[in-house]
Scaffold this motif. Structure first.
Motif, PDB file in Angstrom:
ATOM      1  N   GLU A 120       0.792  -1.226   0.000  1.00 46.77           N
ATOM      2  CA  GLU A 120       0.000   0.000   0.000  1.00 46.77           C
ATOM      3  C   GLU A 120       0.827   1.280   0.000  1.00 46.77           C
ATOM      4  N   GLY A 121       2.117   1.180   0.353  1.00 49.62           N
ATOM      5  CA  GLY A 121       2.964   2.362   0.367  1.00 49.62           C
ATOM      6  C   GLY A 121       3.271   2.848   1.769  1.00 49.62           C
ATOM      7  N   VAL A 122       4.368   3.587   1.890  1.00 46.40           N
ATOM      8  CA  VAL A 122       4.837   4.071   3.193  1.00 46.40           C
ATOM      9  C   VAL A 122       3.817   5.013   3.829  1.00 46.40           C
ATOM     10  N   ASP A 123       3.153   5.828   3.025  1.00 45.09           N
ATOM     11  CA  ASP A 123       2.205   6.802   3.568  1.00 45.09           C
ATOM     12  C   ASP A 123       1.039   6.136   4.294  1.00 45.09           C
ATOM     13  N   ARG A 124       0.729   4.907   3.931  1.00 39.58           N
ATOM     14  CA  ARG A 124      -0.399   4.215   4.562  1.00 39.58           C
ATOM     15  C   ARG A 124      -0.020   3.555   5.880  1.00 39.58           C
ATOM     16  N   LEU A 125       1.267   3.581   6.209  1.00 42.06           N
ATOM     17  CA  LEU A 125       1.707   2.960   7.463  1.00 42.06           C
ATOM     18  C   LEU A 125       1.577   3.963   8.612  1.00 42.06           C
ATOM     19  N   THR A 126       0.614   3.723   9.469  1.00 36.94           N
ATOM     20  CA  THR A 126       0.446   4.496  10.698  1.00 36.94           C
ATOM     21  C   THR A 126       0.343   3.511  11.852  1.00 36.94           C
ATOM     22  N   MET A 127       0.562   3.996  13.060  1.00 32.14           N
ATOM     23  CA  MET A 127       0.478   3.101  14.207  1.00 32.14           C
ATOM     24  C   MET A 127      -0.943   2.566  14.368  1.00 32.14           C
ATOM     25  N   ARG A 128      -1.937   3.399  14.086  1.00 28.56           N
ATOM     26  CA  ARG A 128      -3.333   2.947  14.183  1.00 28.56           C
ATOM     27  C   ARG A 128      -3.631   1.884  13.124  1.00 28.56           C
ATOM     28  N   ARG A 129      -3.156   2.127  11.893  1.00 30.02           N
ATOM     29  CA  ARG A 129      -3.384   1.164  10.817  1.00 30.02           C
ATOM     30  C   ARG A 129      -2.678  -0.145  11.128  1.00 30.02           C
ATOM     31  N   LEU A 130      -1.473  -0.056  11.666  1.00 29.68           N
ATOM     32  CA  LEU A 130      -0.712  -1.257  11.998  1.00 29.68           C
ATOM     33  C   LEU A 130      -1.375  -2.027  13.128  1.00 29.68           C
TER      34      LEU A 130
END
Length: 220
Positions: free
Chosen positions: A31-41
């Motif tokens: 999905e890309g680096v921008d989609r990596l958030t602590m909440r998403r993870l």
């Protein structure tokens, strides 16, 4: 009859650092680096953002762990030639080979504030090779920067072009423009327009790298 006591929902299941890294790697790859958030993870691993902070302080530390993990698995130290110019070429080609299939890492590294300590050995060899070829330490840093920009740019451009081609089965805007070039106004472009996609898709990284390094070493 007595009612059974309600069971408390309890804590989220414990997660390991390996699980965190595996899920983070899957997100940035797909999905890309921008989609990596602590909440998403946290959602990905079935836990809470707070639970992640037992393993990593923030997203930057998570990315550094991913960089080091990938470098340890994919970046192999090559046998170093005696000739310093060849050492520069061999080490840079090794970096390119390791990163070509993982462009999201290049995207992270080009921000220029995160790095993998595992990869510093390669940077050291490139700098040492440039100095051994006669450059000052300062010019060696400038030379390394030019080499890295060329390498990172080549990987990112190819990755982006590949995704765009995969997402569309119709002629690109460039192809439509090139099909109508005026040979009187743009004779060189018109001459190669029909072969442009094939020519620019050819693997010429090493030729370009060699020319760049030779240019750096021959510049007064």
């Amino acid at each position: 009859m007595h009612e059974k006591p309600r069971r408390s929902p309890g804590r989220p299941p414990r997660i390991s650092l390996d699980q965190v890294l595996d899920s983070a790697r899957r997100i940035v790859t797909e999905e890309g680096v921008d989609r990596l958030t602590m909440r998403r993870l946290a959602t990905e691993v079935g836990s809470t953002p707070m639970a992640l902070y037992h393993h990593v302080r923030d997203k930057d530390e998570l990315l550094v762990l991913l960089l080091d993990d990938y470098a340890k698995r994919a970046l192999r130290r090559p046998d170093l030639p005696a000739d310093p110019r060849e050492r520069v070429l061999v080490c840079t080609a090794a970096i390119h080979g390791a990163l070509a299939d993982c462009p999201w890492i290049v995207e992270v590294l080009t921000a220029d504030d995160l790095l993998s300590t595992t990869s510093l050995w390669f940077v050291e060899q490139i700098l040492d090779g440039l100095v051994a070829c006669g450059l000052t330490p300062e010019r060696a840093v400038h030379g390394y920067r030019a080499i890295w920009y060329y390498t990172a740019g080549e990987i990112l451009v190819r990755a982006t072009a590949g995704r765009r081609r995969a997402d569309s089965d119709r002629a690109t805007y460039r192809e439509r423009v090139f099909a109508d070039l005026d040979p009187n106004e743009l004779p060189r472009l018109a001459n190669v327009a029909a072969r442009w996609a094939v020519l620019t898709a050819e693997e010429t990284y090493l030729q370009g790298l060699t020319a760049l390094v030779d240019g750096l070493l021959n510049t007064p």
